[in-house]
Design a protein around this motif. Structure first.
Motif, PDB file in Angstrom:
ATOM      1  N   LYS A 212      17.354  67.751  34.946  1.00 37.31           N
ATOM      2  CA  LYS A 212      18.218  66.582  34.769  1.00 37.31           C
ATOM      3  C   LYS A 212      18.994  66.224  36.036  1.00 37.31           C
ATOM      4  N   LYS A 213      18.897  67.055  37.060  1.00 33.44           N
ATOM      5  CA  LYS A 213      19.632  66.808  38.298  1.00 33.44           C
ATOM      6  C   LYS A 213      18.716  66.162  39.335  1.00 33.44           C
ATOM      7  N   ASP A 214      19.335  65.489  40.317  1.00 35.68           N
ATOM      8  CA  ASP A 214      18.555  64.861  41.384  1.00 35.68           C
ATOM      9  C   ASP A 214      17.726  65.890  42.147  1.00 35.68           C
TER      10      ASP A 214
ATOM     11  N   ASN B  66      16.321  69.802  41.856  1.00 34.66           N
ATOM     12  CA  ASN B  66      16.093  70.901  40.922  1.00 34.66           C
ATOM     13  C   ASN B  66      16.318  72.229  41.659  1.00 34.66           C
TER      14      ASN B  66
ATOM     15  N   ASP C 212      16.434  72.810  36.425  1.00 28.70           N
ATOM     16  CA  ASP C 212      17.483  71.795  36.523  1.00 28.70           C
ATOM     17  C   ASP C 212      16.868  70.398  36.558  1.00 28.70           C
TER      18      ASP C 212
END
Length: 116
Positions: free
Chosen positions: A61-63, A65, A59
Motif C-alpha cells: 500500500k506504500k509508494d 515497498n 508494504d
C-alpha cells in the motif's frame, strides 16, 4: 531447535511467533526490516537448517515497498529465498493474515510459499 529443514526470518517478533505457532516452522526475527544481519548469524542458521527463507512485510500500500526491497537485499547477499504474502490477500504480514483469515489460511499459504 538445534537443526531442522526450514527456518524463516521475519521483520518482527510477532510475525515469527505467528509462523511458529500456526505452522510449526521455526522462525526468528531481526529488530526491524532495516537491521542488517551479521554474516556469522546467517552462517549459523544455514549450518543448522536445510533451507533459510526471508519473509518481510509486503508494504504493497506504500509508494515504496520497503519490506520487499530490504528482504531482497538480504536474500541476494546471503543466497537465500525471499517469500512474500501475495497482495491478493490484503495482508502485509503473517499476523495480519492470521487476523483476517485464521489458522488454516496461514498454514496453507506459508507451506505453499516454502514448497515452491
Amino acid at each position: 531447535p538445534p537443526q531442522g529443514d526450514d527456518v524463516i526470518i521475519t521483520s518482527s517478533r510477532k510475525d515469527a511467533l505467528c509462523i511458529w505457532a500456526q505452522c510449526g516452522i521455526p522462525a526468528v526475527s531481526l529488530q526491524s526490516e532495516t537491521a542488517s544481519i551479521k554474516p556469522q548469524v546467517m552462517e549459523e542458521l544455514k549450518s543448522r537448517f536445510k533451507r533459510v527463507f526471508i519473509l518481510y512485510d509486503n508494504d504493497f500500500k506504500k509508494d515504496k515497498n520497503h519490506g520487499r526491497i530490504e528482504g531482497s537485499k538480504i536474500a541476494t547477499l546471503f543466497s537465500i529465498e525471499q517469500i512474500e504474502i501475495p497482495e491478493a490477500y490484503g495482508a502485509k504480514d503473517p499476523s495480519d493474515l492470521y487476523h483476517k483469515y485464521g489458522h488454516e489460511t496461514v498454514k496453507k499459504l506459508i507451506y505453499n510459499l516454502i514448497r515452491k
